[in-house]
Write an enzyme that holds these catalytic residues in place. Structure first.
Site, PDB file in Angstrom:
ATOM      1  N   ASP A 134       0.156 -17.791  -0.754  1.00  0.00           N
ATOM      2  CA  ASP A 134       1.706 -17.438  -1.616  1.00  0.00           C
ATOM      3  C   ASP A 134       1.391 -16.010  -2.223  1.00  0.00           C
ATOM      4  O   ASP A 134       0.341 -15.797  -2.869  1.00  0.00           O
ATOM      5  CB  ASP A 134       2.290 -18.438  -2.204  1.00  0.00           C
ATOM      6  CG  ASP A 134       3.595 -18.302  -2.531  1.00  0.00           C
ATOM      7  OD1 ASP A 134       4.204 -17.719  -1.846  1.00  0.00           O
ATOM      8  OD2 ASP A 134       4.017 -19.049  -3.683  1.00  0.00           O
ATOM      9  N   ILE A 135       2.435 -15.140  -2.086  1.00  0.00           N
ATOM     10  CA  ILE A 135       2.536 -14.039  -2.721  1.00  0.00           C
ATOM     11  C   ILE A 135       3.480 -14.005  -3.797  1.00  0.00           C
ATOM     12  O   ILE A 135       4.885 -14.368  -3.547  1.00  0.00           O
ATOM     13  CB  ILE A 135       2.793 -12.633  -1.851  1.00  0.00           C
ATOM     14  CG1 ILE A 135       1.771 -12.685  -0.620  1.00  0.00           C
ATOM     15  CG2 ILE A 135       2.946 -11.404  -2.766  1.00  0.00           C
ATOM     16  CD1 ILE A 135       0.228 -12.563  -1.160  1.00  0.00           C
TER      17      ILE A 135
ATOM     18  N   GLY B 261       6.696 -19.977  -3.419  1.00  0.00           N
ATOM     19  CA  GLY B 261       7.146 -20.632  -2.112  1.00  0.00           C
ATOM     20  C   GLY B 261       7.836 -19.194  -1.253  1.00  0.00           C
ATOM     21  O   GLY B 261       7.425 -17.980  -1.672  1.00  0.00           O
TER      22      GLY B 261
ATOM     23  N   ASP C 120      10.353 -16.395  -0.478  1.00  0.00           N
ATOM     24  CA  ASP C 120      11.312 -15.413  -1.095  1.00  0.00           C
ATOM     25  C   ASP C 120      11.575 -14.327  -0.163  1.00  0.00           C
ATOM     26  O   ASP C 120      10.950 -14.191   0.893  1.00  0.00           O
ATOM     27  CB  ASP C 120      10.616 -14.872  -2.305  1.00  0.00           C
ATOM     28  CG  ASP C 120       9.223 -14.206  -2.156  1.00  0.00           C
ATOM     29  OD1 ASP C 120       9.073 -13.145  -1.458  1.00  0.00           O
ATOM     30  OD2 ASP C 120       8.049 -14.730  -2.787  1.00  0.00           O
TER      31      ASP C 120
ATOM     32  N   ASP D 131       0.488   0.235  16.952  1.00  0.00           N
ATOM     33  CA  ASP D 131       0.609  -1.252  17.386  1.00  0.00           C
ATOM     34  C   ASP D 131      -0.513  -1.862  18.392  1.00  0.00           C
ATOM     35  O   ASP D 131      -1.133  -2.849  18.422  1.00  0.00           O
ATOM     36  CB  ASP D 131       2.126  -1.158  18.246  1.00  0.00           C
ATOM     37  CG  ASP D 131       3.189  -0.841  17.408  1.00  0.00           C
ATOM     38  OD1 ASP D 131       3.135  -1.095  16.104  1.00  0.00           O
ATOM     39  OD2 ASP D 131       4.043  -0.613  17.887  1.00  0.00           O
TER      40      ASP D 131
ATOM     41  N   SER E 272       5.522  -2.018  10.446  1.00  0.00           N
ATOM     42  CA  SER E 272       5.369  -1.905  11.771  1.00  0.00           C
ATOM     43  C   SER E 272       4.006  -2.448  12.093  1.00  0.00           C
ATOM     44  O   SER E 272       3.576  -2.555  13.038  1.00  0.00           O
ATOM     45  CB  SER E 272       5.713  -0.561  12.219  1.00  0.00           C
ATOM     46  OG  SER E 272       4.498   0.414  11.865  1.00  0.00           O
TER      47      SER E 272
ATOM     48  N   GLU F  99       3.286   5.429  16.057  1.00  0.00           N
ATOM     49  CA  GLU F  99       3.821   3.986  16.249  1.00  0.00           C
ATOM     50  C   GLU F  99       3.092   3.343  17.346  1.00  0.00           C
ATOM     51  O   GLU F  99       2.675   2.179  17.103  1.00  0.00           O
ATOM     52  CB  GLU F  99       5.250   4.045  16.392  1.00  0.00           C
ATOM     53  CG  GLU F  99       5.887   2.526  16.372  1.00  0.00           C
ATOM     54  CD  GLU F  99       5.518   1.650  15.124  1.00  0.00           C
ATOM     55  OE1 GLU F  99       4.707   0.961  15.195  1.00  0.00           O
ATOM     56  OE2 GLU F  99       6.093   2.087  14.241  1.00  0.00           O
TER      57      GLU F  99
END
Length: 530
Positions: A497-498, A511, A513, A250, A454, A246
């Site tokens: 947009d996905i 839009g 979601d 990052d 993450s 992690e």
């Protein structure tokens, strides 16, 4: 009767109730002389109105208007000292007092019994920790003054929201720089002059690995500094599948995408007190960071009310100071690993003062940035999916009204039926998170592909740093700007947009979601919109 045997005048502390830690299989009494530390959170002089977050304020203004009063600080100090509790530190601006004492004294003063427990954590590892059950109490003199007592119970509070990809499962992978091209990060920016704070609750980094990684990308990496909070430190453990994964993910994502920025990594214990203290320390640091990246979380249900409120207060401070906090939305779909058949959201991503980051599956040409397809990340039950849904504890913020957040406190059940009034919708934004189309990184001397939401939090933190560099002004609480003039079924400026896929209870649509929020960034268009 000795002083230690005399009953104290205590009052219940609202919101402090806590069940036993899940998976406890051994428990003994804590030694009466064992040292115990805790963080006390104090009330504000006045609550922070939403309008105050529109323009960043100085640390001095935040302290004088919305910090704790010196009178309250002194009352807490004198009350604790008189009861045999040591006051290690206090900070009126941060509204925090750190205290310590023998377990017998701390138990008596806060009206609880502490046990030493062994339980199984989120990664199926045995951990030993202090545990309490039920509610806490505080001295009556501090009723209404102290709003949270954190750290007496030091069970693991959060899990790292990343997933290491199995080599055979990887269909494609990307360097962060390639993703900067895919998501059209603004040219001519690299985060110079900005600071990105990263919160870590374990693990560590090795500078040699960072140098090797950034050199492999053909860049000079950022300056990376470690700061210890509550006794924690940079402690790499040579375990790529542990917390080191992690930490390195990052730093490498944020550092590759904003190599001109300074990166400060705050290491804290994985407890409610450690998590809150790390975010508070980062928010009030000098210089003020452009962004705080958080890749750790836990279902809202796994927090006490007092801890959630204290954490949200720290995020409010960050927003007031002009800091944008990016938070991973979770890697277990709409259930967030709760297992009761209902939808749940991850905290701190569900705080309205955090920019909640969801995840996608990406097919793109890394060399050109051309996207073939991008869909909701969902690899099936137990195999990883983006978090998202509706908060059961935070009401819908004004900037989300009218964008199509489903009704349902706690979202919808697995069948999609609403089960309450609407709350804060999660996530706000997204980027690639599927480990099968994940990030190429280096951890403990090994080259790996890692995914999870993450990775999205530091990606967005880097984008924020570059936007702030370009505009010359802090972004702070970004959502009022990002959601501005967006209605249900409308695509926000600066986003792609996905519209395909689901995360369990929720489906992607045109839009906003509850799978990918407003979508993935078009950084150049977003800069123009700002």
């Amino acid at each position: 009767m000795t002083d230690a045997e005399k009953p104290l005048d205590l009052v219940p502390l609202p919101g402090s109730e806590r069940p036993a830690a899940p998976g406890v299989h051994a428990q003994t009494a804590v030694e009466p002389s064992a040292p115990v530390e805790a963080t006390l959170i104090l009330r504000r002089r006045a609550e922070v109105p939403d309008a105050a977050l529109a323009t960043p304020m100085s640390r001095e203004e935040l302290a004088s208007r919305y910090g704790a009063s010196e009178e309250d600080i002194e009352l807490v100090r004198s009350t604790m000292t008189a009861l045999g509790v040591t006051v290690a530190d206090s900070n009126a601006a941060e509204r925090r007092v750190r205290v310590s004492g023998p377990a017998s004294v701390m138990s008596r003063v806060f009206g609880t019994d502490l046990a030493q427990a062994t339980s199984t954590d989120a990664h199926d590892r045995e951990v030993t920790h202090r545990q309490r059950t039920g509610g806490l109490s505080i001295p009556a003199a501090l009723d209404g003054v102290v709003t949270a007592v954190l750290g007496l119970d030091d069970r693991p509070q959060a899990r790292a929201l990343y997933r290491v990809a199995l080599p055979r499962a990887v269909s494609t992978s990307y360097t962060p720089i390639e993703l900067g091209s895919v998501y059209r990060f603004p040219e001519g920016t690299d985060g110079s002059g900005q600071t990105i704070a990263i919160i870590e609750l374990g693990g560590g980094f090795v500078q040699e690995d960072l140098d090797t990684y950034f050199a492999s990308l053909g860049i000079t990496g950022p300056k990376v500094t470690a700061v210890g909070v509550d006794g924690a430190s940079n402690a790499p453990g040579a375990d790529p599948n542990g917390a080191d994964g992690e930490v390195m993910l990052d730093i490498e994502v944020a550092g590759a995408l904003a190599p001109g920025a300074d990166i400060v990594v705050y290491f804290a214990p994985n407890t409610d007190a450690g998590f809150v203290d790390a975010v508070t320390t980062a928010a009030h640091a000098t210089p003020t960071p452009a962004a705080i990246s958080i890749s750790w979380g836990q279902s809202e249900d796994g927090w006490t009310q007092q801890a959630r409120t204290a954490f949200d207060g720290a995020l409010t401070d960050a927003a007031a100071l002009g800091v944008t906090t990016t938070a991973a939305a979770g890697d277990d779909g709409s259930s967030d690993r709760v297992g009761d058949g209902k939808a749940h959201v991850d905290f701190p991503a569900s705080s309205p003062h955090a920019l909640a980051c969801g995840g996608t599956r990406l097919a793109a040409d890394g060399s050109t940035g051309v996207v073939q397809s991008e869909t909701v990340w969902n690899n099936g039950s137990g195999r990883g999916a983006t978090g998202g849904g509706v908060s059961a504890v935070f009401p819908q913020p004004s900037w989300q009204v009218g964008i199509g957040v489903p009704t349902g406190a706690g979202g919808q059940d697995a069948g999609g039926a609403a089960n309450g009034p609407s709350g804060r919708g999660v996530p706000d934004v997204s980027a690639v998170a599927d480990p099968q189309t994940g990030y190429r990184v280096r951890v403990d001397g090994k080259d790996l592909v890692i995914g999870g939401t993450s990775a999205v939090a530091p990606l967005w933190a880097a984008l924020v740093a570059r936007l702030v560099q370009s505009t010359g002004k802090p972004l702070g609480l970004a959502q009022p700007t990002l959601y501005d003039s967006v209605g249900a079924g409308q695509v926000a400026a600066g986003f792609r947009d996905i519209t395909s896929g689901d995360n369990g209870a929720y489906k992607a649509t045109t839009g906003w979601d509850a799978c990918t929020g407003l979508g993935v960034p078009d950084g150049t268009a977003l800069l123009a919109a700002l």
